[in-house]
Design a protein around this motif. Structure first.
Motif, short mmCIF file in Angstrom:
data_model
loop_
_atom_site.label_atom_id
_atom_site.label_comp_id
_atom_site.label_asym_id
_atom_site.label_seq_id
_atom_site.Cartn_x
_atom_site.Cartn_y
_atom_site.Cartn_z
N SER A 26 0.77 -0.99 -0.01
CA SER A 26 -0.05 0.04 -0.01
C SER A 26 0.82 1.32 0.04
O SER A 26 2.03 1.32 0.64
CB SER A 26 -1.13 0.02 1.22
OG SER A 26 -0.21 -0.08 2.53
N SER A 27 0.49 2.10 -0.65
CA SER A 27 1.22 3.38 -0.91
C SER A 27 1.34 4.13 0.42
O SER A 27 2.44 4.82 0.57
CB SER A 27 0.56 4.34 -1.95
OG SER A 27 -0.60 4.70 -1.58
N ASP A 28 0.76 4.14 1.24
CA ASP A 28 0.92 4.62 2.78
C ASP A 28 2.01 3.97 3.52
O ASP A 28 2.28 4.10 4.56
CB ASP A 28 -0.39 4.89 3.66
CG ASP A 28 -1.15 3.69 3.85
OD1 ASP A 28 -1.89 3.78 4.62
OD2 ASP A 28 -0.85 2.39 3.39
N MET B 1 -1.92 17.43 -1.28
CA MET B 1 -1.95 17.49 -2.86
C MET B 1 -1.99 18.62 -3.61
O MET B 1 -2.88 19.58 -3.03
CB MET B 1 -2.88 16.37 -3.11
CG MET B 1 -3.14 16.14 -4.57
SD MET B 1 -4.62 15.23 -5.16
CE MET B 1 -5.38 16.74 -5.67
N SER B 2 -1.16 18.94 -4.55
CA SER B 2 -1.18 20.18 -5.25
C SER B 2 -2.56 20.23 -6.22
O SER B 2 -2.78 19.19 -7.01
CB SER B 2 -0.20 20.46 -6.04
OG SER B 2 -0.45 21.46 -6.98
N ALA B 3 -3.47 21.43 -6.15
CA ALA B 3 -4.49 21.12 -6.93
C ALA B 3 -4.24 22.01 -8.22
O ALA B 3 -5.32 22.37 -9.13
CB ALA B 3 -5.65 21.78 -6.23
N SER B 4 -2.95 22.30 -8.50
CA SER B 4 -2.88 23.22 -9.62
C SER B 4 -1.92 22.58 -10.60
O SER B 4 -1.16 23.16 -11.09
CB SER B 4 -2.26 24.59 -9.06
OG SER B 4 -1.12 24.51 -8.43
N MET B 5 -1.88 21.37 -10.63
CA MET B 5 -1.03 20.69 -11.70
C MET B 5 -1.43 21.17 -13.01
O MET B 5 -2.54 21.17 -13.38
CB MET B 5 -1.15 19.12 -11.73
CG MET B 5 -0.90 18.45 -10.31
SD MET B 5 0.94 18.60 -10.00
CE MET B 5 1.23 17.32 -8.98
N ARG B 29 0.58 11.82 -0.44
CA ARG B 29 -0.09 12.48 -0.37
C ARG B 29 -1.47 12.08 -1.49
O ARG B 29 -2.48 13.02 -1.56
CB ARG B 29 0.22 13.68 -1.04
CG ARG B 29 1.29 14.54 -0.19
CD ARG B 29 1.69 15.79 -0.82
NE ARG B 29 2.97 16.25 0.10
CZ ARG B 29 3.54 17.19 -0.38
NH1 ARG B 29 3.59 17.85 -1.72
NH2 ARG B 29 4.55 17.90 0.49
N VAL B 30 -1.67 10.99 -1.76
CA VAL B 30 -2.80 10.28 -2.72
C VAL B 30 -4.07 10.46 -1.50
O VAL B 30 -5.18 10.70 -2.24
CB VAL B 30 -2.53 9.22 -3.05
CG1 VAL B 30 -1.39 9.05 -4.15
CG2 VAL B 30 -2.50 7.93 -2.18
N GLU B 31 -3.86 10.37 -0.06
CA GLU B 31 -4.98 10.26 0.47
C GLU B 31 -5.79 11.51 0.35
O GLU B 31 -5.21 12.70 0.31
CB GLU B 31 -4.58 10.07 1.91
CG GLU B 31 -5.83 10.01 2.74
CD GLU B 31 -5.44 9.41 4.28
OE1 GLU B 31 -4.15 9.06 4.55
OE2 GLU B 31 -6.36 9.70 5.18
N GLY B 32 -7.06 11.60 0.11
CA GLY B 32 -7.89 12.62 -0.10
C GLY B 32 -8.51 12.94 -1.45
O GLY B 32 -9.24 13.89 -1.51
N THR B 33 -7.62 12.29 -2.28
CA THR B 33 -8.15 12.63 -3.74
C THR B 33 -9.39 12.06 -3.81
O THR B 33 -9.79 11.18 -3.60
CB THR B 33 -7.20 11.85 -4.82
OG1 THR B 33 -5.73 12.06 -4.61
CG2 THR B 33 -7.49 12.31 -6.11
#
Lengths: 134, 134
Positions: A26-28, B1-5, B29-33
């Protein structure tokens, strides 16, 4: 991270869409996976992957390298293809010398490069693409 | 996570090994997408990816789904190919109905399936492989 991953083949009824999945992490939990030189010297540990959101490919593995007692580590993004996962060691082997890593693009622990343009990735790819093969 | 990619193309001197990298996200940082239905309804959020350690491919995206005020969420592993990253929304679109998701393989937030064999992955792949195309 589980250290006892085994390489099982699938059995039983299979969907035509099914692919054999194994050695998943898992990525975490990637943080802390060890990175070794070909001779078995531990060079550092993985902090995180840089994943391409559209393709799902891991573009770079960012490794913490150097420092003493956790002080002053630098972060080194390694292109995915420079790494080979070694199940026995439970970590990655990177075909690089310590000197080549020390000279590679890196950033301080509390910084982050600008991954939104492709320039930083280009620097990394150019550096590793230009190294003599071991 | 950057929202401005932004989707920048590479320019300047390029190594023959260089590929155009963009829309990278660090695995920590993928958590929360967010994950949306095709109609734009927010279905849940990404908790983590399951990454194949040998190939570097993201095999599944594990999404937190359901629950109220964060209570009783279930975790749904979605095969990578069921998702489409939407830059405008800054999240993934999954071509599934809420009902299809509710009936899919899932596990409780404090549990973890056995990813070391391919059986659980097979269940997931079989379920999503058998759904009618939307």
């Amino acid at each position: 991270m589980s250290a006892s991953m085994t390489n099982n083949t699938a059995s039983g009824a299979m969907s035509p869409n099914m692919t054999c999945k194994h050695d998943l992490i898992s990525s975490d939990r990637v943080e802390g996976t060890s990175v070794y030189s070909p001779s078995g010297e531990k060079l550092g540990t993985v902090k995180y992957f840089m994943v391409d959101k559209a393709s799902g490919d891991v573009a770079y593995v960012v490794m913490s390298f150097g420092g003493f007692l956790g002080m002053g580590n630098s972060f080194h993004p390694l292109p995915w293809k420079t790494l080979h996962y070694d199940k026995e060691r439970g970590g990655y082997i990177v075909a690089l010398t310590r000197e080549q890593l020390e000279a590679a693009p890196a950033y301080a622990e509390d910084m982050s490069p600008d991954w939104t343009s492709s320039q930083y990735g280009s620097q990394v790819d150019t550096y590793y693409g230009g190294l003599p093969k071991m």
